[in-house]
Design a protein around this motif. Sequence first.
Motif: not given
Length: 500
Positions: A193-197
């Motif tokens: 969840s809520w990961s960066g690219i």
Amino acid sequence: MGAGGKAAKARRAARVSLWVARASTTVLLWTCVVLLAAAFGERLAPSVLGGVWSGCLTQTLVIVQRPLLLPADGERVVATAAPTTAAAAVPLPPKRIYKNNGYLMVSCNGGLNQMRAAICDMVTVARYLNVTLIVPELDKTSFWADPSEFKDIFDVDYFIASLREEVRILKELPPRLKKRVEMGYLRSMPPVSWSGISYYHNQILPIIKKYKVLHLNRTDARLANNDLPVEIQKLRCRVNFAALRFTPEIEELGRRVVQILRQNGPFVVLHLRYEMDMLAFSGCTHGCSHEETEELTRMRYAYPWWKEKVIDSNAKRKDGLCPLTPEEVAMVLKALDIDPSYQIYIAAGEIYGGQRRMAALTSAYPNVVRKETLLPSGLRYFQNHSSQMAALDYMVSLESDVFIPTYDGNMAKVVEGHRRYLGFKKTVLLDRKLIVELVDQYKNGRLSWTDFSSSMKASHTSRMGAPSRRQVIPDKPKEEDYFYANPYECLHQPDELSAL
């Protein structure tokens, strides 16, 4: 050999010569096609032959200009819509050139607007991983048990075509890979969840390259709100505001509902999340009978994926974490001087407690309406399809004079952001913690109605959906402002805000 035999032999020879000529011509034509495909291979779509790109060099998408809903000021707004009999062909944007790294399958989870945001995120992920996205699968196993497919809610052909200059999207896997998946050869996992690219580049892309196909089985809130390149944020907006268009049938019904409402004057959309599933999930039972409280508790324990079971309803309400009740909403509308003659459109499912709980609201605002009352016979094909019904509410919510959500659910947030995109249309963001405190003080006789109303107005002057920046809370993405509620990277901001 007689004259007849010689003539027959001559005819056979002529037929053979004609067949040879045709075959030679066919071989020559196919040779040209192969050479052209090789020459233009990188400009076309991947085929099953060696991964080269194939397709038509010039294609058109049939798009018709049709009027959207009439805004309150009477200005006529026009947007592209699905094909009709009077359609004008418009050239498609060119396909983006990239080497395909594999195929991404995704299964969305949750209600319509949670899935909507997830689709935007997954398109963006697919674009920046240079993979082919398969049209997302919608949730059919959640509380709502809606059997709708993507094509039943969104215009799938427009979705694919409008994004072709960014990412390749297919309705299904190529036959060879599809057969492998049907045989059980499929790697499936939920992304963090809520990961960066960078997470998707470093963790997900190698898996796709290894297995050729990857299935992401949960997609809610899997891309961060902040600290992403502006190009990524703008692509999320493009998918949300342009590519995700509802089916012609849903759009037509949505227009009919809004036209009926407009004929009768201004209308407020109240996203009244006082439904059985929300009350059971949140554990909020203020104003419920003992029997209703027990029913809601049983329902909460019946769903194992609802993790929180023991809930203090009173404490949660005082913290502003409960949906407002219909009685509390009636007081809020009156305190904010919402005209009693205005239509109040209820964008929600069945209200828990029915007419008994709605009595205070309908008494203060006699013109309470729902899509079911405005189109009593027009919704029969949408019954038992909660996501399609939610799509109608979404359309009406965008067009309302005022939008007021009573809880911070996904629809409330996504509609808020969309209304900002449409020109910062008025959206009243209720301060529930303050509201329940003021309501209790008024009911206990410690606050006059005049003071109650004054406090309500003063506290919400700056909560009307005006331009602002998202609040960023490092390492606490669930507590910070949601990207889709305020995608300011995509909005026309005042000069002083743009300079920040």
